[in-house]
Design an enzyme around this catalytic site. Sequence first.
Site, PDB file in Angstrom:
ATOM      1  N   CYS D   9      70.790  66.328  82.788  1.00 54.93           N
ATOM      2  CA  CYS D   9      69.931  67.238  83.513  1.00 54.93           C
ATOM      3  C   CYS D   9      68.966  67.953  82.587  1.00 54.93           C
ATOM      4  O   CYS D   9      69.223  68.126  81.396  1.00 54.93           O
ATOM      5  CB  CYS D   9      70.749  68.324  84.209  1.00 54.93           C
ATOM      6  SG  CYS D   9      71.792  67.718  85.519  1.00 54.93           S
ATOM      7  N   GLY D  37      66.462  63.487  83.101  1.00 50.57           N
ATOM      8  CA  GLY D  37      66.972  63.180  84.430  1.00 50.57           C
ATOM      9  C   GLY D  37      65.868  62.656  85.323  1.00 50.57           C
ATOM     10  O   GLY D  37      64.868  63.353  85.500  1.00 50.57           O
ATOM     11  N   ASN D 112      73.129  72.238  83.968  1.00 52.14           N
ATOM     12  CA  ASN D 112      73.164  71.066  83.110  1.00 52.14           C
ATOM     13  C   ASN D 112      74.499  71.059  82.389  1.00 52.14           C
ATOM     14  O   ASN D 112      74.782  71.974  81.625  1.00 52.14           O
ATOM     15  CB  ASN D 112      72.011  71.129  82.086  1.00 52.14           C
ATOM     16  CG  ASN D 112      72.157  70.082  81.005  1.00 52.14           C
ATOM     17  OD1 ASN D 112      72.787  69.049  81.210  1.00 52.14           O
ATOM     18  ND2 ASN D 112      71.580  70.356  79.843  1.00 52.14           N
ATOM     19  N   GLY D 113      75.303  70.026  82.658  1.00 57.83           N
ATOM     20  CA  GLY D 113      76.581  69.958  81.962  1.00 57.83           C
ATOM     21  C   GLY D 113      77.703  69.547  82.871  1.00 57.83           C
ATOM     22  O   GLY D 113      77.481  69.067  83.982  1.00 57.83           O
ATOM     23  N   TYR D 254      69.717  61.064  70.255  1.00 58.17           N
ATOM     24  CA  TYR D 254      69.125  60.290  71.349  1.00 58.17           C
ATOM     25  C   TYR D 254      68.513  61.104  72.477  1.00 58.17           C
ATOM     26  O   TYR D 254      67.414  60.822  72.927  1.00 58.17           O
ATOM     27  CB  TYR D 254      70.183  59.348  71.929  1.00 58.17           C
ATOM     28  CG  TYR D 254      69.773  58.690  73.212  1.00 58.17           C
ATOM     29  CD1 TYR D 254      68.781  57.699  73.215  1.00 58.17           C
ATOM     30  CD2 TYR D 254      70.335  59.047  74.436  1.00 58.17           C
ATOM     31  CE1 TYR D 254      68.388  57.091  74.395  1.00 58.17           C
ATOM     32  CE2 TYR D 254      69.949  58.427  75.617  1.00 58.17           C
ATOM     33  CZ  TYR D 254      68.984  57.454  75.594  1.00 58.17           C
ATOM     34  OH  TYR D 254      68.593  56.855  76.745  1.00 58.17           O
TER      35      TYR D 254
END
Lengths: 472, 472, 472, 472
Positions: D9, D37, D112-113, D254
């Site tokens: 996210c 995302g 996010n998570g 990444y």
Amino acid sequence: MVGSLNEECGIYGIYGNGLTDLPSLVYYGLFALQHRGQESSGIAATDGGDVRCHKAMGLVSEVYTKDAISSLGNPTIAIGHNRYSTTGSSTIDNAQPLVSHYSKGSLAICHNGNLTNCISLRTKLENEGAIFRTTVDSEVIAQLIARERNRSESIETAVKKVMEQIQGGYAILVMSRQKLIAVRDPYGLKPLVMGKIGDAIVFASESCALQATGATLIRDVKPGEMVIVSRDGIRSEMYKTGARSAKCVFEYIYFARPDSVIDGISVYESRLRAGAILAKDHPVDADCVIGVPESGIDAAMGYSKESGIPYVKGFVKNGYVGRTFIKPSQELRAQAVRIKLNPIESAVAGKRVIMIDDSIVRGTTIANLVNMLRQAGAVEVHVRISSPPFLHPCYYGTDVPSEDRLIASHHSIEEIRDMIGADSLGYLNVSRLDEMLGEPGHNYCDACFTGDYPNIDTGIDLMNEDAASLEK
Amino acid sequence: MVGSLNEECGIYGIYGNGLTDLPSLVYYGLFALQHRGQESSGIAATDGGDVRCHKAMGLVSEVYTKDAISSLGNPTIAIGHNRYSTTGSSTIDNAQPLVSHYSKGSLAICHNGNLTNCISLRTKLENEGAIFRTTVDSEVIAQLIARERNRSESIETAVKKVMEQIQGGYAILVMSRQKLIAVRDPYGLKPLVMGKIGDAIVFASESCALQATGATLIRDVKPGEMVIVSRDGIRSEMYKTGARSAKCVFEYIYFARPDSVIDGISVYESRLRAGAILAKDHPVDADCVIGVPESGIDAAMGYSKESGIPYVKGFVKNGYVGRTFIKPSQELRAQAVRIKLNPIESAVAGKRVIMIDDSIVRGTTIANLVNMLRQAGAVEVHVRISSPPFLHPCYYGTDVPSEDRLIASHHSIEEIRDMIGADSLGYLNVSRLDEMLGEPGHNYCDACFTGDYPNIDTGIDLMNEDAASLEK
Amino acid sequence: MVGSLNEECGIYGIYGNGLTDLPSLVYYGLFALQHRGQESSGIAATDGGDVRCHKAMGLVSEVYTKDAISSLGNPTIAIGHNRYSTTGSSTIDNAQPLVSHYSKGSLAICHNGNLTNCISLRTKLENEGAIFRTTVDSEVIAQLIARERNRSESIETAVKKVMEQIQGGYAILVMSRQKLIAVRDPYGLKPLVMGKIGDAIVFASESCALQATGATLIRDVKPGEMVIVSRDGIRSEMYKTGARSAKCVFEYIYFARPDSVIDGISVYESRLRAGAILAKDHPVDADCVIGVPESGIDAAMGYSKESGIPYVKGFVKNGYVGRTFIKPSQELRAQAVRIKLNPIESAVAGKRVIMIDDSIVRGTTIANLVNMLRQAGAVEVHVRISSPPFLHPCYYGTDVPSEDRLIASHHSIEEIRDMIGADSLGYLNVSRLDEMLGEPGHNYCDACFTGDYPNIDTGIDLMNEDAASLEK
Amino acid sequence: MVGSLNEECGIYGIYGNGLTDLPSLVYYGLFALQHRGQESSGIAATDGGDVRCHKAMGLVSEVYTKDAISSLGNPTIAIGHNRYSTTGSSTIDNAQPLVSHYSKGSLAICHNGNLTNCISLRTKLENEGAIFRTTVDSEVIAQLIARERNRSESIETAVKKVMEQIQGGYAILVMSRQKLIAVRDPYGLKPLVMGKIGDAIVFASESCALQATGATLIRDVKPGEMVIVSRDGIRSEMYKTGARSAKCVFEYIYFARPDSVIDGISVYESRLRAGAILAKDHPVDADCVIGVPESGIDAAMGYSKESGIPYVKGFVKNGYVGRTFIKPSQELRAQAVRIKLNPIESAVAGKRVIMIDDSIVRGTTIANLVNMLRQAGAVEVHVRISSPPFLHPCYYGTDVPSEDRLIASHHSIEEIRDMIGADSLGYLNVSRLDEMLGEPGHNYCDACFTGDYPNIDTGIDLMNEDAASLEK
């Protein structure tokens, strides 16, 4: 009749003379003519410069957004078109108005009808090197106008010369940057009315579209007449006279909206009279009269009034079927008819029912309806059809199919009665059509019943079957 | 360069010779050519009968659904097109392939390029009565082919005759029901390669599209060559020879994908060489070399290699910009460039930076980039451009604009340096272009830098500005 | 009446017992119930595992594609819902079925109606820490069921306990992975029928949806009854008895489809009787009787039959209005009514017309219709309304508004007559409603006419006005 | 690496303090975070009253139109979210922001998570009667906040209490009508930065989103910190301290955009260092170094710089792949990789190539790339991976899968080398990660390489595999 026959097109055009928001007026005009074509819709507009055009597949309410209407700017002339395909395949390429760019600028065409000499004209043009982007005969008209325009002093002269070459039934609107031209075929096969909103001049396939846009009827455009509207005012020219008047009788029976008046005759009253004639010619002892929505209802009321047998509502129609409705699978096919039409059991159970429909094409739909009524408890079902039997195809732009698909071409009335499972069956006699129209002297085209095509002398080179071959 | 210049089109065609699923192959071929046109995309296909066509506005990934691909059937020939408008307005009417129906059947055309005598040809056709449905010059080609076809024994003879009439730069695919014809203009201005997938024959604007579809390169179509693929095999005909070869040098500098090889020259290697030449001709003492994504990056690597100054990544590009991206408002315009490109501060802060871009059109974008680098802490910004200054418009289908909008037509290099805020500015010298291409003897078109148009003797009647007037 | 009042919802559910293609059946069931809600539609389905759901804004024919139907898999139970918003705003969040995940798995709810104690229940839940994702009272029901389920041995026990807490008028379908539960409120305010297709059990808001899906009617679900369908068969439980039966009389007057039979009474016959009563109670010498489409037509036929005054078609309705229809601008507002309804001039010109409509809310629409008839040449216009005057809001899920917006709350009948421009005006007398229903002993809710709310003793805490405040 | 691993996210929020057009700023912020995302996107906004929300499946550029942005009004606070599903299925129901109505009004959450104790929290809530409309753990957070809010004096107190209950890695934005609250998990697993635009306060997952919106970085939100922005200004509270810092090292390898700076470390510089370390630890004699776009390119440049082996462009990536891209059929699968990535033959033919990628998950993609290079003429292919081998799943919201799908869990490096067809293979040694980050003392989470989960003591109850079971 439930969706078997379809009219080909509805057209609406307006020359503003100072009036604003013409695209919205065309929108509401086309909306009122939705019954004449549900495949695609389009509006072309000019303010004296660019011709802008918006068209798409679908219903009027689906094709246009506020943005689409706004994209047409504030034009001085605008024309619009609803299409139901009779020739040409169902693609956006074939949607109208057709906008063409040629030596003298741009023009847009809206066309309701069919050219009977389309193939020979098209072949001739192709042999001269013309290319076509569509499979509709409207493009033939556009090509011819462009060619004539090069040797003519004005767009109207070019249009007139083209009208002398084409044959068939048509109502056409041609819009150049400065002029709006309306033409009706010499036989008057296709309807076209003229009205006004203040100083603005309006043309429409049917008078109901005038009322939907606040216009008042001036008169019908005459068979063989060309009306030119420009900054110089309105000018009429009879480009062909003397042809036998042959307005399409099926407009009164089925196509037109009942609130329209075509060539001075109320569509609604015609249908009432058709019902009354049926009551006189095909009487039967029964408990109630019902009509197949929508077009059979008016005739049913006429039958009831003449016979004294009470009119009741026999079916409820689900009017929410849109373009994207999912057709029932094979297993659900049995219920398929009840999805669109459902009988009111309390109205028909235990009753001897007279059911009026406007026509029979293949007979399958009406057989389903008769069966539904019996399942709902009707003890007798007498079918009356407010038109004569279809025996011949129409070459003028309605999709009465070829004879091999017309039940009446191959079967006697008694055979048809048996096939549809009715207790009795009566058609309107073809000799009674003038009484239906209310004025004995009225001329009309009844070729789909009689084979008596108004311009049969000229030869007909476009069969409906051939249209498909163009696509190959 | 960030989105200032745009290539006009990408084309891909395949003659199956038994191979199936041609529409999918065209889809992936067009996908590989997406960089050549993002406005609209279309595929036309024939199985020897109908020509079916699907086209719409948008990216390849937006235009086609599985259903759309299926609707093209299982054809024996298929051609496709990505469009970026250089002439004609942005409407679906102008999308290609153009499908035409004419005396001998149907044909579809995909066209990359521009006719320089388009207006005179179009006027002539219109004066003969032709009508146009679009504002693109591809329709002129279709009209001419249809006319010639009537007096020719075969479609290829007609195409050949038309090629003798048209002028400009072009790569064209013509599909009839039985044949696929590929043509490249006599100067070779537009690229066109031929490949194969088993027995199937493929044509594409660039070799990268061959690789994306599993095809192997046979060779480039030659300038002035027409290749006809039919059930009789492949036949080549040089319809015009002797013209000076004049492939577009800007394909190598900017348009083509770096993994493509055009006329035997690797696009990627050309760009490396351009960077190396800049390093030799415009050396400067600096800490790092960066490239403006995407097209400046390869030249930056070449500059780095030649100069020994380290290449670093200066900018991150946000590649998710699609057709429906909402442009920033006036207030956010200042950040607008950082929305698409953002400098990596750690890479440039405190550094003397050499920034390589492929070209400068108006200068505003590059001024923003220089400013961004300074804000990110660069202490010096030296701009190097891997092409000579644009001085003249392109008449062959790329949108290098007219001179009044080219900064280099009105300003000295020193003035431009000052306007973009750079510490130094160096362009690739026009005399070094053949070194960039790697083969001194190579001929090419560099008219946008020199004004030396390959067919200037014939007169040019289509200015980009005139294209708009057609729309009126 | 033309689009002033709207029913809140239509529901349809099926427990397959081996029958396949349930999603298609729900689709056609919802299609038959389209008149009860046009804002959004949704179907939830389970095969004993996942609950899958598809819902979107729009008409049934717009919401579902074949792919959407396929995405529901091959379930063993499926329920669907058409929504017209009475509470909650018009967003997809509020569309039903509502799917909830809770301690015992997943459940889906479809709900037609309104809870009168919604706010207090919701407040209580919120105070206990519940969060709501929607503004619809259906989510209150879902929350309550989830809570009760934790302390109950079965889903039906939980539903039963919840039914003891909620007040108002409702028909609810609850689907768990294994069971389909149908509940009707103790007063029977909302209709709900049970039918079968072979072994499959079907529930629907109206019997017309049974017929559209080939189901046969078993019986109405009783007020206060809960029917549980599972692998163990069908089980009925009366969770509340003894309440006064109070089915909504306005279902018969306006909401329901005329081919439906609710609690044993034909909707169509009720409307005929309403017309006949009007003829007896408010006779007038006139030339014809017309109905305002669609809901006034049946009463007009009843009036005609009783009075002997001929029934004619007065208006043509344009049924193509969809969700995306563009509303006329202020300038075109005058014609706005004629866009949807247009009088048939030949039917009413020179006539003394009796016009029947089902109700008057604010009076503006009917004033336009009276005016249209006069413009079309009617010499007298007598208005008859097939319901008593609206005096009170409905708290059970129909959007009869609050009193300040009801013309009859503030004006005498004579004043209303004057405001709408009619020559005479007659309402159905509230004392005649039982005669309209055909069975004197029948109990029904007529609170919108009388203020006699069936559960007034319990207090009503959800005013329609309050619904909006929830959104804040 | 080409599309194998996906971040979960991206979030962006703004408290306006007088700034206008917040929805546009969130739009551009989300656009800059698109790489985090691509499944769905949404924005919620409040002006102190209603919370309005727009969300849909698709890319940022697809989800929002100008109308959608306008529909959010002129709010004082707005938050937005891009989703890539790690838990919960791909449906619009699961899109964020999640808007909830509860006792104290409305709140919106962006998250996010992943919560590692999600299942036990959810079960507890369900056992207390809670229902869930989604399958995402964000809804657990919303439920907890609503419950705590009932017993708390302020929203921030409630948030704080919830943070004490949840475990895992997260960055959360909570918007009430008056306040914007930002929280970062105690380990700092998920990144979150704070910036400003004039007086407005901004939070974003990465600093690149600040730059895209003209914001300047203030600082990173600290692990265990809650920042509350309201009319009273900015207030910070450390709700948990003392936890070992454990920022996700894979963000640097990444996930994050190279122009972002996380916790003071440049992502770009980290990748350069990773490449340099690989050059030192896994040297090989070769002709060129290439990177797999996009994330392998920076490490390739670092490898080149350290080793002195020239960096060249090995692949061209086609960046036009959108949500609706049609995946190649089985027959075309062989070319599938070349559709997205195509080697530049002139750069690798005849060369000994070092190819750098960021990671290997299953190994199939990298095997294809090695094979492609050989087909393009590479004589040797040496693979270097800029991260250690994946050995363990991630429980904190990235989709590193379970061990059975990780090639390195089951195979030695030599086996992997053989399986991917490389001449040699070298991974970044896990002991070198702190050197990669540039600061030896830096703490980070490398559990996917080591199994050393920062909060392993607390137990982990949500396996990725379990997420699916929630959907049942």
